[in-house]
Structure formats: structure tokens, C-alpha cells
Write a protein that holds these residues in place. Structure first.
Motif, PDB file in Angstrom:
ATOM      1  N   VAL A   1       0.851  -1.176   0.000  1.00 27.95           N
ATOM      2  CA  VAL A   1       0.000   0.000   0.000  1.00 27.95           C
ATOM      3  C   VAL A   1       0.891   1.230   0.000  1.00 27.95           C
ATOM      4  CG1 VAL A   1      -1.793   1.238   1.239  1.00 27.95           C
ATOM      5  CG2 VAL A   1      -1.779  -1.257   1.266  1.00 27.95           C
ATOM      6  N   GLY A   2       0.600   2.179  -0.825  1.00 29.24           N
ATOM      7  CA  GLY A   2       1.407   3.393  -0.876  1.00 29.24           C
ATOM      8  C   GLY A   2       2.831   3.082  -1.287  1.00 29.24           C
ATOM      9  N   GLY A   3       3.794   3.553  -0.502  1.00 31.28           N
ATOM     10  CA  GLY A   3       5.200   3.357  -0.818  1.00 31.28           C
ATOM     11  C   GLY A   3       5.769   2.029  -0.378  1.00 31.28           C
ATOM     12  N   MET A   4       4.996   1.222   0.275  1.00 28.40           N
ATOM     13  CA  MET A   4       5.512  -0.025   0.824  1.00 28.40           C
ATOM     14  C   MET A   4       6.054  -1.003  -0.221  1.00 28.40           C
ATOM     15  SD  MET A   4       5.552   0.523   3.947  1.00 28.40           S
ATOM     16  CE  MET A   4       6.120  -1.058   4.483  1.00 28.40           C
ATOM     17  N   PRO A   5       5.475  -1.122  -1.404  1.00 24.74           N
ATOM     18  CA  PRO A   5       6.048  -2.064  -2.366  1.00 24.74           C
ATOM     19  C   PRO A   5       7.515  -1.786  -2.695  1.00 24.74           C
ATOM     20  CG  PRO A   5       3.838  -1.508  -3.026  1.00 24.74           C
ATOM     21  CD  PRO A   5       4.196  -0.589  -1.873  1.00 24.74           C
ATOM     22  N   ALA A   6       7.968  -0.556  -2.514  1.00 23.48           N
ATOM     23  CA  ALA A   6       9.384  -0.256  -2.725  1.00 23.48           C
ATOM     24  C   ALA A   6      10.242  -0.924  -1.659  1.00 23.48           C
ATOM     25  CB  ALA A   6       9.618   1.247  -2.708  1.00 23.48           C
ATOM     26  N   LEU A   7       9.679  -1.126  -0.492  1.00 21.47           N
ATOM     27  CA  LEU A   7      10.406  -1.755   0.608  1.00 21.47           C
ATOM     28  C   LEU A   7      10.138  -3.247   0.709  1.00 21.47           C
ATOM     29  CD1 LEU A   7       9.903   0.817   3.498  1.00 21.47           C
ATOM     30  CD2 LEU A   7      12.014   0.346   2.270  1.00 21.47           C
TER      31      LEU A   7
ATOM     32  N   THR B   1      11.279 -10.021   0.929  1.00 27.14           N
ATOM     33  CA  THR B   1      11.692  -9.116   2.009  1.00 27.14           C
ATOM     34  C   THR B   1      10.558  -8.851   2.992  1.00 27.14           C
ATOM     35  OG1 THR B   1      11.135  -7.155   0.707  1.00 27.14           O
ATOM     36  CG2 THR B   1      13.408  -7.959   0.558  1.00 27.14           C
ATOM     37  N   GLY B   2       9.484  -9.595   2.862  1.00 27.58           N
ATOM     38  CA  GLY B   2       8.361  -9.404   3.790  1.00 27.58           C
ATOM     39  C   GLY B   2       7.108 -10.063   3.275  1.00 27.58           C
ATOM     40  N   TRP B   3       6.010  -9.650   3.819  1.00 29.21           N
ATOM     41  CA  TRP B   3       4.718 -10.202   3.465  1.00 29.21           C
ATOM     42  C   TRP B   3       3.801  -9.062   3.071  1.00 29.21           C
ATOM     43  CZ3 TRP B   3       7.910 -11.709   7.287  1.00 29.21           C
ATOM     44  CH2 TRP B   3       8.251 -13.054   7.358  1.00 29.21           C
ATOM     45  N   MET B   4       3.346  -9.064   1.832  1.00 33.56           N
ATOM     46  CA  MET B   4       2.382  -8.063   1.380  1.00 33.56           C
ATOM     47  C   MET B   4       0.987  -8.620   1.603  1.00 33.56           C
ATOM     48  SD  MET B   4       3.948  -5.358   0.351  1.00 33.56           S
ATOM     49  CE  MET B   4       2.700  -4.507  -0.582  1.00 33.56           C
TER      50      MET B   4
ATOM     51  N   ARG C   1      15.168 -16.258   6.625  1.00 35.01           N
ATOM     52  CA  ARG C   1      15.650 -15.850   5.291  1.00 35.01           C
ATOM     53  C   ARG C   1      15.024 -14.524   4.864  1.00 35.01           C
ATOM     54  NH1 ARG C   1      14.822 -21.249   4.155  1.00 35.01           N
ATOM     55  NH2 ARG C   1      12.890 -20.772   3.041  1.00 35.01           N
ATOM     56  N   ILE C   2      13.728 -14.388   5.093  1.00 37.04           N
ATOM     57  CA  ILE C   2      13.038 -13.150   4.712  1.00 37.04           C
ATOM     58  C   ILE C   2      13.551 -11.976   5.525  1.00 37.04           C
ATOM     59  CG2 ILE C   2      10.794 -11.970   4.768  1.00 37.04           C
ATOM     60  CD1 ILE C   2       9.540 -14.616   3.807  1.00 37.04           C
ATOM     61  N   VAL C   3      13.736 -12.163   6.826  1.00 41.04           N
ATOM     62  CA  VAL C   3      14.244 -11.084   7.675  1.00 41.04           C
ATOM     63  C   VAL C   3      15.650 -10.676   7.239  1.00 41.04           C
ATOM     64  CG1 VAL C   3      14.998 -10.520  10.025  1.00 41.04           C
ATOM     65  CG2 VAL C   3      12.785 -11.623   9.660  1.00 41.04           C
ATOM     66  N   ASP C   4      16.513 -11.647   6.992  1.00 35.58           N
ATOM     67  CA  ASP C   4      17.876 -11.337   6.539  1.00 35.58           C
ATOM     68  C   ASP C   4      17.854 -10.607   5.192  1.00 35.58           C
ATOM     69  OD1 ASP C   4      18.896 -12.512   8.821  1.00 35.58           O
ATOM     70  OD2 ASP C   4      19.419 -14.409   7.823  1.00 35.58           O
ATOM     71  N   SER C   5      17.004 -11.055   4.291  1.00 37.23           N
ATOM     72  CA  SER C   5      16.888 -10.420   2.981  1.00 37.23           C
ATOM     73  C   SER C   5      16.361  -8.987   3.115  1.00 37.23           C
ATOM     74  CB  SER C   5      15.960 -11.246   2.093  1.00 37.23           C
ATOM     75  OG  SER C   5      15.815 -10.659   0.837  1.00 37.23           O
TER      76      SER C   5
ATOM     77  N   ARG D   1      19.146  -6.720   4.393  1.00 38.51           N
ATOM     78  CA  ARG D   1      20.110  -6.486   3.316  1.00 38.51           C
ATOM     79  C   ARG D   1      19.538  -5.492   2.296  1.00 38.51           C
ATOM     80  NH1 ARG D   1      21.155 -11.308   3.076  1.00 38.51           N
ATOM     81  NH2 ARG D   1      19.617 -11.959   1.543  1.00 38.51           N
ATOM     82  N   HIS D   2      18.276  -5.652   1.942  1.00 34.87           N
ATOM     83  CA  HIS D   2      17.615  -4.771   0.972  1.00 34.87           C
ATOM     84  C   HIS D   2      17.592  -3.324   1.472  1.00 34.87           C
ATOM     85  CE1 HIS D   2      14.861  -3.551  -2.178  1.00 34.87           C
ATOM     86  NE2 HIS D   2      14.023  -3.091  -1.273  1.00 34.87           N
ATOM     87  N   VAL D   3      17.274  -3.136   2.737  1.00 33.93           N
ATOM     88  CA  VAL D   3      17.221  -1.778   3.298  1.00 33.93           C
ATOM     89  C   VAL D   3      18.609  -1.150   3.330  1.00 33.93           C
ATOM     90  CG1 VAL D   3      16.779  -0.456   5.401  1.00 33.93           C
ATOM     91  CG2 VAL D   3      15.094  -2.115   4.603  1.00 33.93           C
ATOM     92  N   VAL D   4      19.605  -1.901   3.776  1.00 37.67           N
ATOM     93  CA  VAL D   4      20.969  -1.371   3.840  1.00 37.67           C
ATOM     94  C   VAL D   4      21.467  -1.003   2.440  1.00 37.67           C
ATOM     95  CG1 VAL D   4      23.368  -1.992   4.326  1.00 37.67           C
ATOM     96  CG2 VAL D   4      21.589  -2.491   5.999  1.00 37.67           C
ATOM     97  N   GLU D   5      21.203  -1.868   1.460  1.00 37.91           N
ATOM     98  CA  GLU D   5      21.696  -1.636   0.108  1.00 37.91           C
ATOM     99  C   GLU D   5      20.967  -0.514  -0.617  1.00 37.91           C
ATOM    100  OE1 GLU D   5      21.349  -5.434  -1.796  1.00 37.91           O
ATOM    101  OE2 GLU D   5      23.045  -6.279  -0.682  1.00 37.91           O
TER     102      GLU D   5
END
Length: 76
Positions: free
Chosen positions: A1-7, A13-16, A41-45, A48-52
Motif C-alpha cells: 500500500v502506498g510506498g511499501m512495495p518499494a520496501l 523481504t516481507g509479506w504483502m 531468510r526473509i528477515v535477513d533479505s 540487506r535490501h534496506v541497507v543496500e
């Protein structure tokens, strides 16, 4: 929702979850409870996604490029 798909990339990287979807919410919660390896695995990913992609350094660099491009247009 909103900007969340970018994250959040579902199952990566999570659950939509669709708004007001009780079924999807229950399924996501059960997945977290029942599958520790997948959750880890999802939490680690996600970390990593946020840091990168969203570190302060990356954000500052993007802002500098934006300002420079706007200044170039004004001077142009």
C-alpha cells in the motif's frame, strides 16, 4: 500500500497483505510461526535490501544528484 512495495517484496523481504484481507493476514502470521527458516531468510533479505537501497549514504547521494540536476536546469 502506498510506498511499501518499494520496501516489501512479497515472500522475499516481507509479506504483502491486501487491506482488510483477514485470510492473508492469518496466512502470513501462521507462516512466521510455523516456518522459522523461511522467516529468518526473509528477515535477513529485508535487512540487506534496506541497507543496500535505503541507507543514509544512498539517500544523501540521491538528494545531492536531485539538487544538482535541478540547479543545472535552472542555469541551463
Amino acid at each position: 500500500v502506498g510506498g511499501m512495495p518499494a520496501l516489501v517484496k512479497s515472500d522475499s523481504t516481507g509479506w504483502m497483505i491486501e487491506p482488510a484481507s483477514t485470510y492473508q493476514l492469518i496466512a502470513a502470521i501462521l507462516s512466521v510461526i510455523e516456518d522459522d527458516d523461511r522467516t529468518r531468510r526473509i528477515v535477513d533479505s529485508a535487512k540487506r535490501h534496506v541497507v543496500e537501497n535505503f541507507s543514509s549514504q544512498k539517500s544523501a547521494s540521491r538528494l545531492i544528484r536531485l539538487i544538482q540536476s535541478r540547479l543545472a536546469l535552472q542555469q541551463g
